[in-house]
Design an enzyme around this catalytic site. Structure first.
Site, PDB file in Angstrom:
ATOM      1  N   ASP A  47      -5.132   1.170   1.156  1.00 51.03           N
ATOM      2  CA  ASP A  47      -4.631   1.336  -0.202  1.00 51.03           C
ATOM      3  C   ASP A  47      -4.879   0.076  -1.029  1.00 51.03           C
ATOM      4  O   ASP A  47      -4.620   0.057  -2.231  1.00 51.03           O
ATOM      5  CB  ASP A  47      -3.160   1.751  -0.224  1.00 51.03           C
ATOM      6  N   SER A  48      -5.448  -0.944  -0.375  1.00 50.27           N
ATOM      7  CA  SER A  48      -5.960  -2.108  -1.102  1.00 50.27           C
ATOM      8  C   SER A  48      -7.079  -1.719  -2.061  1.00 50.27           C
ATOM      9  O   SER A  48      -7.508  -2.547  -2.876  1.00 50.27           O
ATOM     10  CB  SER A  48      -6.464  -3.174  -0.123  1.00 50.27           C
ATOM     11  N   ASP A  86      -4.982   4.686   5.012  1.00 51.29           N
ATOM     12  CA  ASP A  86      -3.629   4.311   4.617  1.00 51.29           C
ATOM     13  C   ASP A  86      -2.917   5.477   3.957  1.00 51.29           C
ATOM     14  O   ASP A  86      -3.503   6.209   3.146  1.00 51.29           O
ATOM     15  CB  ASP A  86      -3.664   3.150   3.628  1.00 51.29           C
ATOM     16  N   LYS A 115      -2.359   5.166   8.701  1.00 50.27           N
ATOM     17  CA  LYS A 115      -1.511   3.985   8.828  1.00 50.27           C
ATOM     18  C   LYS A 115      -0.386   4.073   7.813  1.00 50.27           C
ATOM     19  O   LYS A 115      -0.609   4.447   6.657  1.00 50.27           O
ATOM     20  CB  LYS A 115      -2.303   2.697   8.615  1.00 50.27           C
ATOM     21  N   GLU A 117       3.494   1.986   6.578  1.00 53.40           N
ATOM     22  CA  GLU A 117       4.234   0.737   6.636  1.00 53.40           C
ATOM     23  C   GLU A 117       5.683   0.971   7.027  1.00 53.40           C
ATOM     24  O   GLU A 117       6.271   1.999   6.693  1.00 53.40           O
ATOM     25  CB  GLU A 117       4.182   0.027   5.267  1.00 53.40           C
ATOM     26  N   GLU A 184       1.065  -8.459   9.581  1.00 53.19           N
ATOM     27  CA  GLU A 184       0.563  -9.177   8.415  1.00 53.19           C
ATOM     28  C   GLU A 184       1.478 -10.332   8.033  1.00 53.19           C
ATOM     29  O   GLU A 184       2.712 -10.172   7.969  1.00 53.19           O
ATOM     30  CB  GLU A 184       0.410  -8.224   7.217  1.00 53.19           C
TER      31      GLU A 184
END
Length: 265
Positions: A47-48, A86, A115, A117, A184
Site C-alpha cells: 500500500d506504499s 497489502d 499482508k 497490520e 518494521e
C-alpha cells in the site's frame, strides 16, 4: 534463476536452512518483470503505492480498488516470485468476514497471499483467512496504517515491556496461522529476539540484520525517493539516470536530431 515458482512452503525451508529471503515492493507489470528476472523471492504489492506512485502523503487514502489493480498488473509481469498484496486501511479491521471479502478480491487478482497490520487485535482475521487457504503475512512494529496513533514513523519497542508486548503479538499471529511476519522500525536486539522465538520467518525493514529476510520499497532501493529513511541503502541511481534520459530526449526533439533517418520509416 530457476523456473520454479517461489511458494509459501519455501519460506519455512528458508528459515530452517538459514537462507535469507529477498523481498521488494512492486506496483506494475514492467518493474515486476524486471525484479522477477533478477531473482527476487517475493514481490510485495504494497500500500506504499500511495506514497510512491499516487502522490499521497501516507498509505491511508489507498483503496482496495487501487490494490486490486496493482496486484493484477504485478501478477501479469512476474512468473517466479511469490506475490503478496497489502490489505489497505479499512479493508479488514472491523470483522473477519470483511477481511475475507477483501482478501478474496486480491487473490482473484493474482496474489498468492495477503499482508495485514496488527497483532492480537487481528488474529481472528488471520485465523479465518489462513483456514480458508489464504496465506497471511503479519506486520508488527511501526505499522504505517496506524501512523497517527503511533506519532509517525518512529522506532517501536524501545523498552522491555514493549518488547514483551510485541513478542506476544508475534506469537499470537503465528498461532493464528500467519506464514511470515514483517517487523518494521524495531531495535535490532528486539527483532532478533522475536525472530528466534518464532518458527515462521520474519521479514525486516529497519529492524536489523537478524531477521530471516529483508524488504525495501523499490523506489527507495533504486535511488528515486528523495531523502529515504536512514535504514535504506541505495543500490542504484535510477532517478538520476531517468532524469538524464528525459533531458536527452527533450534536447534531441528540440534540436531536431530525433527522429533521424535511422529512426524513421
Amino acid at each position: 534463476m530457476t523456473n520454479r515458482r517461489y511458494r509459501i512452503h519455501h519460506l519455512a525451508e528458508a528459515k530452517e536452512q538459514g537462507h535469507k529471503i529477498v523481498v521488494l515492493t512492486a506496483y506494475d507489470a514492467a518493474t515486476a518483470a524486471l525484479f522477477d528476472a533478477a531473482g527476487i523471492d517475493i514481490l510485495l504489492v504494497g500500500d506504499s503505492i500511495g506514497n510512491t506512485m499516487l502522490g499521497y502523503s501516507s498509505t491511508l487514502p489507498v483503496e482496495l480498488d487501487d490494490m486490486e489493480r496493482a496486484t493484477r498488473a504485478v501478477a501479469s509481469g512476474a512468473h517466479h516470485a511469490l506475490i503478496i498484496a497489502d490489505m489497505p486501511f479499512a479493508s479488514y479491521e472491523d470483522s473477519p468476514a470483511h477481511a475475507f471479502a477483501s482478501a478474496a478480491r486480491l487473490m482473484k487478482a493474482g496474489a498468492h497471499g495477503v499482508k495485514l497490520e496488527g497483532g492480537r487485535r487481528v488474529c481472528e482475521q488471520v485465523s479465518l483467512l489462513s483456514g480458508a487457504g489464504i496465506p497471511v503475512f503479519g506486520h508488527l512494529g511501526y505499522t504505517p496504517q496506524s501512523e497517527h496513533a503511533l506519532g509517525g514513523p518512529r522506532v517501536q519497542a524501545r523498552d522491555e515491556d514493549a518488547v514483551a508486548d510485541l513478542m506476544a503479538d508475534a506469537i499470537a499471529l503465528e498461532d493464528a496461522g500467519a506464514s511470515a511476519i514483517v517487523l518494521e522500525l524495531l531495535p535490532a536486539t528486539a527483532a532478533e529476539r522475536i525472530t528466534d522465538a518464532l518458527t515462521v520467518p520474519t521479514i525486516g525493514i529497519g529492524a536489523g540484520a537478524s531477521c530471516d529476510g529483508q524488504v525495501l520499497v523499490w523506489t527507495d532501493m533504486a535511488g528515486i525517493t528523495p531523502n529515504p529513511p536512514r535504514f535504506v541503502r541505495t543500490f542504484g541511481e535510477i532517478g538520476q539516470a531517468l532524469t538524464q534520459a528525459a533531458e536527452s530526449y527533450a534536447s534531441a526533439v528540440r534540436d531536431g536530431s530525433y527522429p533521424d533517418s535511422d529512426h524513421s520509416y
